[in-house]
Design a protein around this motif. Structure first.
Motif, mmCIF file in Angstrom:
data_model
loop_
_atom_site.group_PDB
_atom_site.id
_atom_site.type_symbol
_atom_site.label_atom_id
_atom_site.label_comp_id
_atom_site.label_asym_id
_atom_site.label_seq_id
_atom_site.Cartn_x
_atom_site.Cartn_y
_atom_site.Cartn_z
ATOM 1 N N UNK A 74 0.842 -1.194 0.000
ATOM 2 C CA UNK A 74 0.000 0.000 0.000
ATOM 3 C C UNK A 74 0.878 1.245 0.000
ATOM 4 N N UNK A 75 0.388 2.302 -0.636
ATOM 5 C CA UNK A 75 1.038 3.610 -0.622
ATOM 6 C C UNK A 75 0.030 4.631 -0.106
ATOM 7 N N UNK A 76 0.415 5.386 0.919
ATOM 8 C CA UNK A 76 -0.437 6.427 1.485
ATOM 9 C C UNK A 76 0.077 7.783 1.033
ATOM 10 N N UNK A 77 -0.744 8.513 0.316
ATOM 11 C CA UNK A 77 -0.417 9.860 -0.143
ATOM 12 C C UNK A 77 -0.750 10.851 0.968
ATOM 13 N N UNK A 78 0.275 11.241 1.728
ATOM 14 C CA UNK A 78 0.120 12.227 2.792
ATOM 15 C C UNK A 78 1.045 13.409 2.512
ATOM 16 N N UNK A 79 1.004 13.875 1.277
ATOM 17 C CA UNK A 79 1.940 14.901 0.802
ATOM 18 C C UNK A 79 1.462 16.328 1.043
ATOM 19 N N UNK A 80 0.370 16.520 1.769
ATOM 20 C CA UNK A 80 -0.088 17.859 2.072
ATOM 21 C C UNK A 80 -0.388 18.665 0.821
ATOM 22 N N UNK A 81 0.102 19.904 0.718
ATOM 23 C CA UNK A 81 -0.186 20.736 -0.452
ATOM 24 C C UNK A 81 0.343 20.166 -1.761
ATOM 25 N N UNK A 82 1.292 19.247 -1.668
ATOM 26 C CA UNK A 82 1.874 18.625 -2.860
ATOM 27 C C UNK A 82 1.180 17.298 -3.204
#
Length: 372
Positions: free
Chosen positions: A188-196
């Motif tokens: 799994x990959x969690x996208x927690x990149x905020x504004x990006x």
């Protein structure tokens, strides 16, 4: 793999690792180097309309002290400068909108005490005498956001997880995260990149409309006992909920354990332009002085700014993206990420591991109509 070592990524990684998941966090810079490090540390229920975001905020507020106590036992310490000091919202014009808002929040379970001007001055003796109404929110609190993020990541590492700083995530393939250092195998990959997060989601083949919304903060030199609570004017709620791209400012004043006073807030969608605008700082200072006249004699020590992850319907995205197998999102919290982080991490973990969600996940799904 969790992409992003800010407070949201750290909270997701902590909750996942607590559930027995093996977690690696990657960040192109390092812990709390983006939005988290440019925040005030607000843990608020007072600024949210009844609805899904308030429910997430209430859940997070309940869980935060419990989690901090657990981490203190596990790590030996968990000093994040947690201050359950309460908030005070004041009006200097028509008091009815503030009273109406507080009434709606009470119906949703928020503790909101309407108090007189005299009672407000007992709580904050240096407050302006021009207030027409005030509401005390004892559930509001504050943390040092960098300390919160790094403490959560310390727990992840102690449980066998990893933090890879200086690694840029570039996309997702089946069973791997693509980076500038090569592919890293994962489920799994969690996208927690905020504004990006919008850029990363697009590179992963599942675009979401996350945009940066810039804010600036003034920091004064240390001053003793000038501000006791988090204090803001009633206009703040409207500024938070607005989707306007133009500059908006509202008065937010609070102290830190070091004695400095933080003054905000501004909101403006200007892309990733990080210019510190002196005219915005002047407006923040003028409004803060109107709320606390004694600030006129206090020196400003520095100013800083950052970008908040904005979504057009003002709700974060939390959960799986069915367009790309194995891709999950935890982003779009705008300026509320510190206060929503703990419940966000828990909710994402519940969804990923098949547990019963402790809050309704449907309003935060990536395919909701508000993001079409």
């Amino acid at each position: 793999m969790v992409v992003g070592a800010g407070v949201i990524g750290a909270a997701c990684a902590e909750a996942l690792s607590a559930a027995g998941v093996t977690v690696t966090v990657v960040d192109r810079s390092g812990p709390a180097a983006g939005t988290t490090g440019a925040g005030e540390g607000n843990v608020l229920v007072s600024d949210k309309e009844p609805g899904p975001e308030l429910e997430l905020a209430q859940a997070s507020r309940r869980q935060l002290p419990i989690l901090l106590a657990k981490l203190a036992g596990e790590l030996g310490q968990a000093d994040v400068e947690w201050q359950p000091k309460g908030g005070l919202v004041v009006a200097t014009t028509d008091p009815r909108p503030l009273h109406d808002f507080a009434a709606r929040q009470r119906e949703a379970g928020v503790t909101a005490h309407e108090i007189t001007a005299g009672q407000a001055l007992e709580l904050e003796p240096n407050l302006t005498r021009e207030i027409t109404a005030a509401v005390h929110y004892p559930e509001d609190g504050q943390v040092q956001p960098v300390l919160l993020a790094t403490t959560l990541l310390s727990a992840v590492r102690q449980r066998g997880g990893q933090l890879l700083s200086g690694v840029t995530a570039t996309g997702v393939s089946r069973n791997a995260l693509l980076t500038d250092r090569g592919a890293i195998a994962c489920d799994h990959v969690v996208n927690a990149c905020g504004p990006w997060a919008g850029e990363f989601a697009a590179n992963a083949g599942a675009p979401i409309p996350v945009l940066p919304r810039r804010g600036l903060i003034l920091v004064t030199t240390p001053v003793k006992d000038l501000v006791r609570h988090k204090v803001y004017d009633a206009d703040y709620v409207g500024a938070v909920a607005s989707g306007d791209a133009d500059l908006q400012t509202s008065t937010v004043v609070e102290s830190t354990p070091a004695g400095t006073v933080l003054i905000g807030s501004s909101r403006q969608r200007v892309g990733f332009d990080d210019t510190i605008q002196v005219d915005v700082l002047r407006e923040l200072a003028r409004k803060a002085i109107r709320l606390f006249p004694k600030l006129r004699k206090v020196n400003v020590m520095r100013a800083y700014g950052g970008f908040r992850p904005y979504l057009p319907d003002h709700l974060p995205v939390i959960g799986q993206d069915h367009r790309v197998p194995g891709l999950w999102h935890a982003t779009g919290h705008e300026g509320a990420g510190i206060g929503l982080a703990v419940a966000t991490g828990r909710l994402l973990t519940e969804l990923m591991t098949g547990q019963k969600p402790h809050v309704d996940p449907k309003p935060f799904r990536v395919d909701r109509p508000g993001l079409a």
